[in-house]
Write a protein that holds these residues in place. Structure first.
Motif, PDB file in Angstrom:
ATOM      1  N   ASN A 102     -47.083 -92.364  13.418  1.00  0.00           N
ATOM      2  CA  ASN A 102     -47.449 -93.511  11.690  1.00  0.00           C
ATOM      3  C   ASN A 102     -46.244 -93.180  11.558  1.00  0.00           C
ATOM      4  O   ASN A 102     -45.405 -92.338  12.045  1.00  0.00           O
ATOM      5  CB  ASN A 102     -48.004 -91.954  10.975  1.00  0.00           C
ATOM      6  N   PRO A 103     -44.876 -94.037  11.555  1.00  0.00           N
ATOM      7  CA  PRO A 103     -44.085 -94.241  11.165  1.00  0.00           C
ATOM      8  C   PRO A 103     -43.400 -93.897   9.706  1.00  0.00           C
ATOM      9  O   PRO A 103     -44.086 -93.805   8.987  1.00  0.00           O
ATOM     10  CB  PRO A 103     -42.858 -95.780  11.525  1.00  0.00           C
ATOM     11  N   VAL A 104     -42.436 -92.821  10.333  1.00  0.00           N
ATOM     12  CA  VAL A 104     -41.711 -92.326   8.676  1.00  0.00           C
ATOM     13  C   VAL A 104     -40.647 -93.647   7.714  1.00  0.00           C
ATOM     14  O   VAL A 104     -40.202 -94.461   8.948  1.00  0.00           O
ATOM     15  CB  VAL A 104     -40.533 -91.837   9.381  1.00  0.00           C
ATOM     16  N   SER A 105     -41.050 -93.729   6.829  1.00  0.00           N
ATOM     17  CA  SER A 105     -40.137 -94.397   6.361  1.00  0.00           C
ATOM     18  C   SER A 105     -38.930 -94.932   6.210  1.00  0.00           C
ATOM     19  O   SER A 105     -38.236 -93.003   6.644  1.00  0.00           O
ATOM     20  CB  SER A 105     -40.654 -94.505   4.963  1.00  0.00           C
TER      21      SER A 105
ATOM     22  N   LEU B  87     -41.034 -83.604   4.752  1.00  0.00           N
ATOM     23  CA  LEU B  87     -39.442 -85.159   5.490  1.00  0.00           C
ATOM     24  C   LEU B  87     -39.980 -84.263   6.881  1.00  0.00           C
ATOM     25  O   LEU B  87     -39.390 -85.308   7.377  1.00  0.00           O
ATOM     26  CB  LEU B  87     -38.400 -84.535   5.000  1.00  0.00           C
ATOM     27  N   ARG B  88     -40.561 -83.562   7.110  1.00  0.00           N
ATOM     28  CA  ARG B  88     -40.778 -82.632   8.787  1.00  0.00           C
ATOM     29  C   ARG B  88     -41.216 -84.140   9.747  1.00  0.00           C
ATOM     30  O   ARG B  88     -40.152 -83.953  10.789  1.00  0.00           O
ATOM     31  CB  ARG B  88     -41.814 -81.396   8.969  1.00  0.00           C
ATOM     32  N   LEU B  89     -42.261 -85.176   9.974  1.00  0.00           N
ATOM     33  CA  LEU B  89     -41.885 -86.283   9.987  1.00  0.00           C
ATOM     34  C   LEU B  89     -40.898 -86.831  10.381  1.00  0.00           C
ATOM     35  O   LEU B  89     -40.610 -87.234  11.840  1.00  0.00           O
ATOM     36  CB  LEU B  89     -43.166 -87.220  10.096  1.00  0.00           C
ATOM     37  N   ALA B  90     -39.733 -86.899  10.232  1.00  0.00           N
ATOM     38  CA  ALA B  90     -38.621 -87.394  10.310  1.00  0.00           C
ATOM     39  C   ALA B  90     -37.808 -86.658  11.264  1.00  0.00           C
ATOM     40  O   ALA B  90     -36.627 -87.504  11.657  1.00  0.00           O
ATOM     41  CB  ALA B  90     -37.934 -87.386   8.523  1.00  0.00           C
ATOM     42  N   ILE B  91     -37.728 -85.810  11.961  1.00  0.00           N
ATOM     43  CA  ILE B  91     -37.571 -84.770  12.657  1.00  0.00           C
ATOM     44  C   ILE B  91     -38.006 -84.713  13.967  1.00  0.00           C
ATOM     45  O   ILE B  91     -37.859 -84.419  14.734  1.00  0.00           O
ATOM     46  CB  ILE B  91     -36.714 -83.706  11.983  1.00  0.00           C
ATOM     47  N   GLU B  92     -39.460 -85.208  14.073  1.00  0.00           N
ATOM     48  CA  GLU B  92     -40.268 -84.251  14.754  1.00  0.00           C
ATOM     49  C   GLU B  92     -40.531 -85.450  16.093  1.00  0.00           C
ATOM     50  O   GLU B  92     -40.180 -86.558  15.917  1.00  0.00           O
ATOM     51  CB  GLU B  92     -41.841 -83.784  14.141  1.00  0.00           C
ATOM     52  N   GLU B  93     -41.827 -85.733  16.907  1.00  0.00           N
ATOM     53  CA  GLU B  93     -41.446 -86.303  18.016  1.00  0.00           C
ATOM     54  C   GLU B  93     -42.124 -87.195  17.418  1.00  0.00           C
ATOM     55  O   GLU B  93     -43.049 -87.316  16.341  1.00  0.00           O
ATOM     56  CB  GLU B  93     -42.412 -86.137  19.045  1.00  0.00           C
TER      57      GLU B  93
ATOM     58  N   GLU C  27     -27.228 -91.761  12.338  1.00  0.00           N
ATOM     59  CA  GLU C  27     -27.536 -92.433  11.375  1.00  0.00           C
ATOM     60  C   GLU C  27     -29.683 -91.616  10.841  1.00  0.00           C
ATOM     61  O   GLU C  27     -29.867 -91.629  10.706  1.00  0.00           O
ATOM     62  CB  GLU C  27     -27.928 -93.585  11.464  1.00  0.00           C
ATOM     63  N   ASP C  28     -29.596 -90.968  11.831  1.00  0.00           N
ATOM     64  CA  ASP C  28     -31.680 -90.647  12.339  1.00  0.00           C
ATOM     65  C   ASP C  28     -31.205 -88.957  12.396  1.00  0.00           C
ATOM     66  O   ASP C  28     -31.053 -88.865  13.252  1.00  0.00           O
ATOM     67  CB  ASP C  28     -31.916 -91.922  13.796  1.00  0.00           C
ATOM     68  N   PRO C  29     -32.244 -88.701  11.212  1.00  0.00           N
ATOM     69  CA  PRO C  29     -32.096 -87.371  11.549  1.00  0.00           C
ATOM     70  C   PRO C  29     -32.975 -86.982  12.729  1.00  0.00           C
ATOM     71  O   PRO C  29     -33.003 -85.309  13.294  1.00  0.00           O
ATOM     72  CB  PRO C  29     -32.998 -87.125  10.646  1.00  0.00           C
ATOM     73  N   ARG C  30     -34.122 -88.166  13.365  1.00  0.00           N
ATOM     74  CA  ARG C  30     -33.929 -86.826  14.476  1.00  0.00           C
ATOM     75  C   ARG C  30     -33.475 -86.600  15.843  1.00  0.00           C
ATOM     76  O   ARG C  30     -33.543 -85.961  16.711  1.00  0.00           O
ATOM     77  CB  ARG C  30     -35.671 -88.082  15.405  1.00  0.00           C
TER      78      ARG C  30
END
Length: 119
Positions: free
Chosen positions: A45-48, A35-41, A75-78
Motif C-alpha cells: 500500500n503506497p503512502v499518499s 503517519l507511521r507507514l511513511a517511515i516504515e519499510e 524530501e522523503d521521510p523514509r
C-alpha cells in the motif's frame, strides 16, 4: 502562532545524546497521527504524498537546526528516517554492552556476581 514554537517532545540533538528516546517518541506520535507507514519499510500500500509531507514536517520540526540544515535536500521521510538511523543507531550497541557488563558485575549482599545470586 505560539502553537508553532511548541514541540511535542525534545528535538533530536546533534550530539546523539537523546536518539533512542527520540526514536520512540517519533514512532509513537506518528502512529497516533496515522503517519507511521511513511517511515516504515515499503509495503504493497503506497503512502499518499500528503501523509509523506506531514511526516516530513513532523520529523523536521523535531530535529536540531543543524541537522535540519544538513538534511535540507532530503524530501522523503523514509529516506531521512533511515539516514538518521545510519548516523545515530549505533548507540544501541554501545549502551547494551555497557548494561550487560554492569549487570554481570553487580554485587548482591554476600554474593560476588549475579549468576551466583541466581543459584
Amino acid at each position: 502562532m505560539s502553537n508553532l514554537n511548541t514541540l511535542d517532545f525534545i528535538a533530536l540533538e546533534v550530539f546523539r545524546r537523546n536518539y533512542l528516546k527520540w526514536v520512540q517518541d517519533v514512532k509513537l506520535h506518528l502512529t497516533a497521527k496515522n503517519l507511521r507507514l511513511a517511515i516504515e519499510e515499503e509495503t504493497d500500500n503506497p503512502v499518499s504524498e500528503a501523509k509523506k509531507a506531514n511526516a516530513m514536517i513532523f520529523i523536521r520540526r523535531h530535529i536540531h537546526d543543524a541537522l535540519q540544515t544538513e538534511y535540507l535536500a532530503e524530501e522523503d521521510p523514509r529516506a531521512l528516517w533511515f539516514t538518521l538511523a545510519d548516523r545515530f543507531d549505533h548507540q544501541k550497541d554501545i549502551f547494551l554492552l555497557e548494561a550487560r557488563h554492569d549487570w554481570q558485575h553487580l554485587r548482591f549482599q554476600d554474593f560476588k556476581f549475579v549468576h551466583e545470586y541466581n543459584y
